[in-house]
Design a protein around this motif. Structure first.
Motif, mmCIF file in Angstrom:
data_model
loop_
_atom_site.group_PDB
_atom_site.id
_atom_site.type_symbol
_atom_site.label_atom_id
_atom_site.label_comp_id
_atom_site.label_asym_id
_atom_site.label_seq_id
_atom_site.Cartn_x
_atom_site.Cartn_y
_atom_site.Cartn_z
ATOM 1 N N THR A 17 0.695 -1.767 -0.075
ATOM 2 C CA THR A 17 0.140 -0.173 0.006
ATOM 3 C C THR A 17 1.418 1.079 -0.140
ATOM 4 O O THR A 17 1.916 0.769 0.457
ATOM 5 C CB THR A 17 -1.008 -0.096 1.437
ATOM 6 O OG1 THR A 17 -0.074 0.667 1.971
ATOM 7 C CG2 THR A 17 -2.058 -0.941 1.558
ATOM 8 N N ASN A 25 -8.848 5.387 2.662
ATOM 9 C CA ASN A 25 -7.930 5.669 1.568
ATOM 10 C C ASN A 25 -7.544 3.426 1.505
ATOM 11 O O ASN A 25 -6.148 3.590 2.251
ATOM 12 C CB ASN A 25 -7.265 6.838 2.031
ATOM 13 C CG ASN A 25 -5.934 6.747 0.954
ATOM 14 O OD1 ASN A 25 -6.037 7.019 0.333
ATOM 15 N ND2 ASN A 25 -5.726 7.372 1.969
ATOM 16 N N LEU A 27 -6.403 1.882 -0.429
ATOM 17 C CA LEU A 27 -4.513 1.583 -0.457
ATOM 18 C C LEU A 27 -3.665 3.004 0.040
ATOM 19 O O LEU A 27 -2.422 2.901 -0.639
ATOM 20 C CB LEU A 27 -4.493 1.586 -2.234
ATOM 21 C CG LEU A 27 -5.733 0.520 -3.089
ATOM 22 C CD1 LEU A 27 -5.645 0.939 -4.451
ATOM 23 C CD2 LEU A 27 -5.502 -0.910 -2.074
ATOM 24 N N GLU A 32 -2.445 3.858 -5.341
ATOM 25 C CA GLU A 32 -3.850 2.844 -6.195
ATOM 26 C C GLU A 32 -2.992 2.403 -7.843
ATOM 27 O O GLU A 32 -3.286 1.471 -8.497
ATOM 28 C CB GLU A 32 -4.646 4.080 -7.113
ATOM 29 C CG GLU A 32 -4.179 5.695 -7.896
ATOM 30 C CD GLU A 32 -4.711 6.324 -5.935
ATOM 31 O OE1 GLU A 32 -3.700 7.184 -5.982
ATOM 32 O OE2 GLU A 32 -4.590 5.705 -4.722
ATOM 33 N N HIS A 35 -2.184 -1.183 -8.327
ATOM 34 C CA HIS A 35 -3.595 -1.352 -8.742
ATOM 35 C C HIS A 35 -3.613 -1.359 -10.218
ATOM 36 O O HIS A 35 -4.660 -1.531 -11.086
ATOM 37 C CB HIS A 35 -4.506 -1.735 -7.994
ATOM 38 C CG HIS A 35 -4.099 -2.501 -6.798
ATOM 39 N ND1 HIS A 35 -3.476 -1.748 -5.949
ATOM 40 C CD2 HIS A 35 -4.417 -3.945 -6.230
ATOM 41 C CE1 HIS A 35 -3.378 -2.412 -4.102
ATOM 42 N NE2 HIS A 35 -3.990 -4.312 -4.471
ATOM 43 N N THR A 36 -2.880 0.114 -10.760
ATOM 44 C CA THR A 36 -3.610 0.364 -12.471
ATOM 45 C C THR A 36 -3.336 -0.739 -12.963
ATOM 46 O O THR A 36 -4.369 -1.016 -13.973
ATOM 47 C CB THR A 36 -2.333 1.293 -12.215
ATOM 48 O OG1 THR A 36 -1.769 2.917 -11.592
ATOM 49 C CG2 THR A 36 -2.725 2.416 -14.525
ATOM 50 N N THR A 79 -14.998 -2.603 -9.151
ATOM 51 C CA THR A 79 -14.143 -3.330 -8.554
ATOM 52 C C THR A 79 -14.466 -4.014 -6.985
ATOM 53 O O THR A 79 -15.237 -3.882 -6.514
ATOM 54 C CB THR A 79 -13.623 -1.979 -8.047
ATOM 55 O OG1 THR A 79 -14.530 -1.180 -6.575
ATOM 56 C CG2 THR A 79 -13.537 -0.448 -8.306
#
Length: 187
Positions: A17, A25, A27, A32, A35-36, A79
């Motif tokens: 993270t 929040n 991640l 984020e 995890h793109t 998601t």
């Protein structure tokens, strides 16, 4: 035979993270970016996600991660674990006490209060039953978070420090426009 797979996005320097993860929040700050790849249109990223989630008979996660994915800013139809890719595997949560309520009631949640090894054993039973029902080999996926996977590998958090040395055998490397997907067997 049902395999136990650890599947987590991790930065090259070992973080799962960004700083300050929490309910609002999940991640962490700028997390984020880890995890793109899961949301990209890159065909190799899509294939890695599809293949990874398709083999899931049951998924193990820790309570902190459960609280994030089941929280108000957590998973939804777009998601979530393999959202839009596969069916919904059973989820096994390692916790000292089950939650009073669950937001994601359309998922199969089992809460295990007797430790990680019992959670993995429960997940193995669920994955074996799903394998029998589907007619294909399905695995237990240790989704995380980092502490749960680290505990499973007896390495702690971050993933790459502490614990006994392990021998890793590289299975595959798939570079994409957003990530490099590495698969190893722990020997």
């Amino acid at each position: 035979m049902t395999r136990i797979i650890a599947d987590i996005s991790v930065s090259v320097d070992g973080f799962v993270t960004g700083p300050d993860p929490g309910p609002d929040n999940a991640l962490g700050t700028c997390g984020e970016a880890l995890h793109t790849w899961a949301f990209s249109g890159d065909p190799d990223d899509r294939r890695v996600l599809r293949e990874g989630t398709a083999r899931s008979g049951a998924v193990v996660l820790g309570r902190r991660l459960f609280d994030l994915v089941d929280g108000p800013n957590g998973w939804d139809d777009k998601t979530g674990y393999g959202a839009g890719e596969v069916g919904k595997p059973a989820f096994v949560v390692v916790t000292s006490s089950p939650p009073e309520s669950v937001r994601l009631t359309d998922l199969d949640w089992t809460f295990v209060t007797t430790g990680l090894s019992d959670a993995v054993a429960t997940a193995r039973e669920l994955a074996e039953a799903a394998s029998s029902d589907s007619g294909k080999e399905l695995d237990v996926v240790l989704m995380g978070g980092g502490a749960a996977i680290g505990s499973a590998l007896d390495a702690g958090t971050p993933l790459f420090t502490g614990g006994a040395p392990r021998i890793l055998a590289q299975r595959s490397v798939t570079p994409t426009s957003t990530a490099t997907h590495l698969t190893y067997d722990v020997l």
